[in-house]
Design a protein around this motif. Sequence first.
Motif, PDB file in Angstrom:
ATOM      1  N   LYS A  12       0.877  -1.107   0.035  1.00 13.46           N
ATOM      2  CA  LYS A  12      -0.171   0.047   0.071  1.00 13.46           C
ATOM      3  C   LYS A  12       0.872   1.154  -0.303  1.00 13.46           C
ATOM      4  CE  LYS A  12      -4.164  -1.997   2.350  1.00 13.46           C
ATOM      5  NZ  LYS A  12      -4.954  -1.978   3.395  1.00 13.46           N
ATOM      6  N   GLU A  13       1.915   1.095   0.557  1.00 13.90           N
ATOM      7  CA  GLU A  13       2.915   2.278   0.748  1.00 13.90           C
ATOM      8  C   GLU A  13       3.800   2.701  -0.544  1.00 13.90           C
ATOM      9  OE1 GLU A  13       5.180   1.379   4.210  1.00 13.90           O
ATOM     10  OE2 GLU A  13       3.425   1.361   5.553  1.00 13.90           O
ATOM     11  N   SER A  14       3.891   1.430  -1.056  1.00 16.07           N
ATOM     12  CA  SER A  14       4.928   1.728  -2.454  1.00 16.07           C
ATOM     13  C   SER A  14       4.447   2.196  -3.317  1.00 16.07           C
ATOM     14  CB  SER A  14       5.464   0.129  -2.529  1.00 16.07           C
ATOM     15  OG  SER A  14       6.231   0.171  -3.684  1.00 16.07           O
ATOM     16  N   GLY A  15       5.244   2.813  -4.423  1.00 14.73           N
ATOM     17  CA  GLY A  15       4.900   3.229  -5.732  1.00 14.73           C
ATOM     18  C   GLY A  15       5.700   2.721  -6.803  1.00 14.73           C
ATOM     19  N   ASN A  16       6.421   1.803  -6.502  1.00 11.61           N
ATOM     20  CA  ASN A  16       7.407   1.372  -7.452  1.00 11.61           C
ATOM     21  C   ASN A  16       7.907  -0.118  -7.028  1.00 11.61           C
ATOM     22  OD1 ASN A  16       9.229   0.557  -9.240  1.00 11.61           O
ATOM     23  ND2 ASN A  16      10.362   2.534  -9.484  1.00 11.61           N
ATOM     24  N   ILE A  17       7.090  -0.955  -7.164  1.00  9.39           N
ATOM     25  CA  ILE A  17       7.232  -2.497  -6.955  1.00  9.39           C
ATOM     26  C   ILE A  17       7.780  -3.066  -8.169  1.00  9.39           C
ATOM     27  CG2 ILE A  17       6.089  -4.541  -6.307  1.00  9.39           C
ATOM     28  CD1 ILE A  17       3.823  -2.897  -4.960  1.00  9.39           C
ATOM     29  N   VAL A  18       8.768  -4.043  -8.128  1.00 16.45           N
ATOM     30  CA  VAL A  18       9.203  -5.005  -8.981  1.00 16.45           C
ATOM     31  C   VAL A  18       9.256  -6.476  -8.476  1.00 16.45           C
ATOM     32  CG1 VAL A  18      11.197  -5.659 -10.212  1.00 16.45           C
ATOM     33  CG2 VAL A  18      10.791  -3.465 -10.042  1.00 16.45           C
ATOM     34  N   PHE A  19       8.489  -7.135  -9.265  1.00 15.79           N
ATOM     35  CA  PHE A  19       8.472  -8.764  -8.990  1.00 15.79           C
ATOM     36  C   PHE A  19       9.535  -9.421  -9.591  1.00 15.79           C
ATOM     37  CE2 PHE A  19       6.729 -12.966  -9.776  1.00 15.79           C
ATOM     38  CZ  PHE A  19       6.661 -13.416  -8.394  1.00 15.79           C
ATOM     39  N   LEU A  87      -2.349 -13.153 -11.663  1.00 19.80           N
ATOM     40  CA  LEU A  87      -3.500 -12.279 -11.440  1.00 19.80           C
ATOM     41  C   LEU A  87      -3.282 -10.822 -10.653  1.00 19.80           C
ATOM     42  CD1 LEU A  87      -6.160 -14.914 -11.403  1.00 19.80           C
ATOM     43  CD2 LEU A  87      -5.596 -13.555 -13.351  1.00 19.80           C
ATOM     44  N   LEU A  88      -2.719 -11.262  -9.344  1.00 20.93           N
ATOM     45  CA  LEU A  88      -2.476  -9.962  -8.364  1.00 20.93           C
ATOM     46  C   LEU A  88      -1.466  -9.287  -9.096  1.00 20.93           C
ATOM     47  CD1 LEU A  88      -2.567  -8.499  -5.947  1.00 20.93           C
ATOM     48  CD2 LEU A  88      -1.174 -10.048  -4.628  1.00 20.93           C
ATOM     49  N   LEU A  89      -0.362  -9.589  -9.731  1.00 21.87           N
ATOM     50  CA  LEU A  89       0.438  -8.542 -10.217  1.00 21.87           C
ATOM     51  C   LEU A  89       0.118  -7.993 -11.395  1.00 21.87           C
ATOM     52  CD1 LEU A  89       3.509 -11.485 -10.406  1.00 21.87           C
ATOM     53  CD2 LEU A  89       3.298  -9.567  -8.805  1.00 21.87           C
ATOM     54  N   ALA A  90      -0.591  -8.627 -12.194  1.00 21.93           N
ATOM     55  CA  ALA A  90      -1.552  -7.662 -13.186  1.00 21.93           C
ATOM     56  C   ALA A  90      -2.295  -6.483 -12.612  1.00 21.93           C
ATOM     57  CB  ALA A  90      -2.311  -8.717 -14.206  1.00 21.93           C
ATOM     58  N   GLU A  91      -3.214  -6.886 -11.544  1.00 22.79           N
ATOM     59  CA  GLU A  91      -3.765  -5.990 -10.877  1.00 22.79           C
ATOM     60  C   GLU A  91      -3.041  -4.851 -10.140  1.00 22.79           C
ATOM     61  OE1 GLU A  91      -6.914  -3.886  -9.428  1.00 22.79           O
ATOM     62  OE2 GLU A  91      -6.862  -5.322 -10.646  1.00 22.79           O
ATOM     63  N   LEU A  92      -1.976  -5.232  -9.663  1.00 19.12           N
ATOM     64  CA  LEU A  92      -0.966  -4.175  -9.014  1.00 19.12           C
ATOM     65  C   LEU A  92      -0.476  -3.373  -9.994  1.00 19.12           C
ATOM     66  CD1 LEU A  92       0.807  -6.235  -6.627  1.00 19.12           C
ATOM     67  CD2 LEU A  92      -0.864  -4.524  -6.023  1.00 19.12           C
ATOM     68  N   GLU A  93      -0.108  -3.643 -11.316  1.00 19.56           N
ATOM     69  CA  GLU A  93       0.300  -2.968 -12.500  1.00 19.56           C
ATOM     70  C   GLU A  93      -0.684  -2.060 -12.856  1.00 19.56           C
ATOM     71  OE1 GLU A  93       1.181  -3.891 -17.027  1.00 19.56           O
ATOM     72  OE2 GLU A  93       2.714  -4.838 -15.731  1.00 19.56           O
ATOM     73  N   ARG A  94      -2.019  -2.630 -12.978  1.00 18.92           N
ATOM     74  CA  ARG A  94      -3.187  -1.631 -13.465  1.00 18.92           C
ATOM     75  C   ARG A  94      -3.195  -0.699 -12.405  1.00 18.92           C
ATOM     76  NH1 ARG A  94      -5.372  -6.650 -15.275  1.00 18.92           N
ATOM     77  NH2 ARG A  94      -6.326  -7.176 -13.260  1.00 18.92           N
ATOM     78  N   LEU A  98       2.935  -1.634  -9.461  1.00 17.31           N
ATOM     79  CA  LEU A  98       4.108  -2.583  -9.834  1.00 17.31           C
ATOM     80  C   LEU A  98       4.468  -2.029 -11.299  1.00 17.31           C
ATOM     81  CD1 LEU A  98       4.579  -6.194  -9.521  1.00 17.31           C
ATOM     82  CD2 LEU A  98       4.201  -5.571 -12.021  1.00 17.31           C
ATOM     83  N   LYS A  99       5.874  -1.863 -11.409  1.00 24.78           N
ATOM     84  CA  LYS A  99       6.431  -1.207 -12.492  1.00 24.78           C
ATOM     85  C   LYS A  99       7.129  -2.145 -13.536  1.00 24.78           C
ATOM     86  CE  LYS A  99       5.497   2.853 -11.039  1.00 24.78           C
ATOM     87  NZ  LYS A  99       4.195   3.386 -11.305  1.00 24.78           N
ATOM     88  N   ILE A 182      15.111  -3.042 -11.157  1.00 28.85           N
ATOM     89  CA  ILE A 182      15.201  -3.555  -9.708  1.00 28.85           C
ATOM     90  C   ILE A 182      15.933  -2.466  -9.095  1.00 28.85           C
ATOM     91  CG2 ILE A 182      16.582  -5.107  -8.596  1.00 28.85           C
ATOM     92  CD1 ILE A 182      15.754  -7.447 -10.774  1.00 28.85           C
ATOM     93  N   ALA A 183      16.953  -1.902  -9.661  1.00 29.69           N
ATOM     94  CA  ALA A 183      17.504  -0.803  -9.161  1.00 29.69           C
ATOM     95  C   ALA A 183      16.600   0.279  -8.816  1.00 29.69           C
ATOM     96  CB  ALA A 183      18.805  -0.400  -9.926  1.00 29.69           C
ATOM     97  N   ALA A 184      15.740   0.596  -9.377  1.00 31.42           N
ATOM     98  CA  ALA A 184      14.700   1.705  -9.286  1.00 31.42           C
ATOM     99  C   ALA A 184      13.610   1.289  -8.312  1.00 31.42           C
ATOM    100  CB  ALA A 184      14.326   2.106 -10.846  1.00 31.42           C
ATOM    101  N   ALA A 185      13.451   0.108  -7.910  1.00 34.57           N
ATOM    102  CA  ALA A 185      12.191  -0.170  -7.153  1.00 34.57           C
ATOM    103  C   ALA A 185      12.534   0.192  -5.681  1.00 34.57           C
ATOM    104  CB  ALA A 185      12.135  -1.402  -7.221  1.00 34.57           C
ATOM    105  N   ASP A 186      11.303   0.491  -5.080  1.00 37.32           N
ATOM    106  CA  ASP A 186      11.241   0.839  -3.525  1.00 37.32           C
ATOM    107  C   ASP A 186      10.848  -0.420  -2.914  1.00 37.32           C
ATOM    108  OD1 ASP A 186       8.532   0.728  -3.957  1.00 37.32           O
ATOM    109  OD2 ASP A 186       8.327   2.995  -3.757  1.00 37.32           O
ATOM    110  N   LEU A 187      10.067  -1.481  -3.634  1.00 46.04           N
ATOM    111  CA  LEU A 187       9.860  -2.916  -2.959  1.00 46.04           C
ATOM    112  C   LEU A 187      10.093  -3.796  -4.039  1.00 46.04           C
ATOM    113  CD1 LEU A 187       8.389  -4.572  -0.787  1.00 46.04           C
ATOM    114  CD2 LEU A 187       6.343  -3.877  -1.801  1.00 46.04           C
ATOM    115  N   LEU A 188      10.997  -4.980  -3.421  1.00 42.45           N
ATOM    116  CA  LEU A 188      11.238  -5.855  -4.333  1.00 42.45           C
ATOM    117  C   LEU A 188      10.749  -7.237  -3.724  1.00 42.45           C
ATOM    118  CD1 LEU A 188      12.658  -7.169  -6.760  1.00 42.45           C
ATOM    119  CD2 LEU A 188      14.818  -7.562  -5.394  1.00 42.45           C
ATOM    120  N   ILE A 189       9.732  -7.738  -4.730  1.00 44.32           N
ATOM    121  CA  ILE A 189       9.294  -8.980  -4.123  1.00 44.32           C
ATOM    122  C   ILE A 189       9.588 -10.239  -4.949  1.00 44.32           C
ATOM    123  CG2 ILE A 189       6.954 -10.316  -3.765  1.00 44.32           C
ATOM    124  CD1 ILE A 189       5.682  -7.607  -3.615  1.00 44.32           C
TER     125      ILE A 189
END
Length: 245
Positions: A12-19, A87-94, A98-99, A182-189
């Motif tokens: 919720k806090e993140s604006g730049n997630i990478v999976f 499905l969740l990753l696609a939703e987070l991108e929408r 998720l970047k 990955i280098a630009a992300a604030d949350l890496l899953i």
Amino acid sequence: MDQMQTLVSWIKESGNIVFFGGAGTSTESGIPDFRSAAGLYTAEHESPFPPEVMLSRSFFMARPEVFFDFYRSKMLHPGAKPGGAHLLLAELERRGKLKAVVTQNIDGLHQLAGSKAVLELHGSVHRNHCLDCGRFYGLEQVTGSAERVPRCPECGGIIKPDVVLYEEELDHKVLMSALAAIAAADLLIIGGTSLTVQPAASLITYFKGRHTVLLNHDSTPYDDRADLILKGRIGEVMAEIERQL
């Protein structure tokens, strides 16, 4: 706050997630991991070839009929459907959170789920090209061919899947894009990967953001780098995350 709630709050806090994901992302869609598939093939065919040999460039060129027998029977799953993780990753991108999805998988399930920003480190079964004339073909040219070795209808050259085989290098552009994301992300899953396949696994060392999360059934060599570790089936974990978001 339990681990699941912690991850939900970080999302919720993140604006730049990478999976960053591997085979475990797709096993719940009925696609076995590479070694399991190779083991099944070896048992059924009494094959003397280890998996790293069968999926090597030199073996593909020398024994394409054996390569395609294994590839078609164990590596292709055209009927597979996206699972909870996809499905969740696609939703987070929408939602704009998720970047990028950086995947070691070649099945195309992230795109089927609706993800657009997908970086496929090891290529895709859905892209194939003629080694002689360079024409590109979809998956149906491989699955629908009556020949043991699919050939180009235009020139007769062998059609090679655009997947990275052993002895081949990763696509430099895709690799650099993954590193930058990955280098630009604030949350890496990180999910569904043993983090033992190089150089792909080493990409996570470029992460400089706030939190690293590991979702995996087993331990990995990078567990000590994680801020949060969730064990279990990744699809079930992701489905629970979606319910809490």
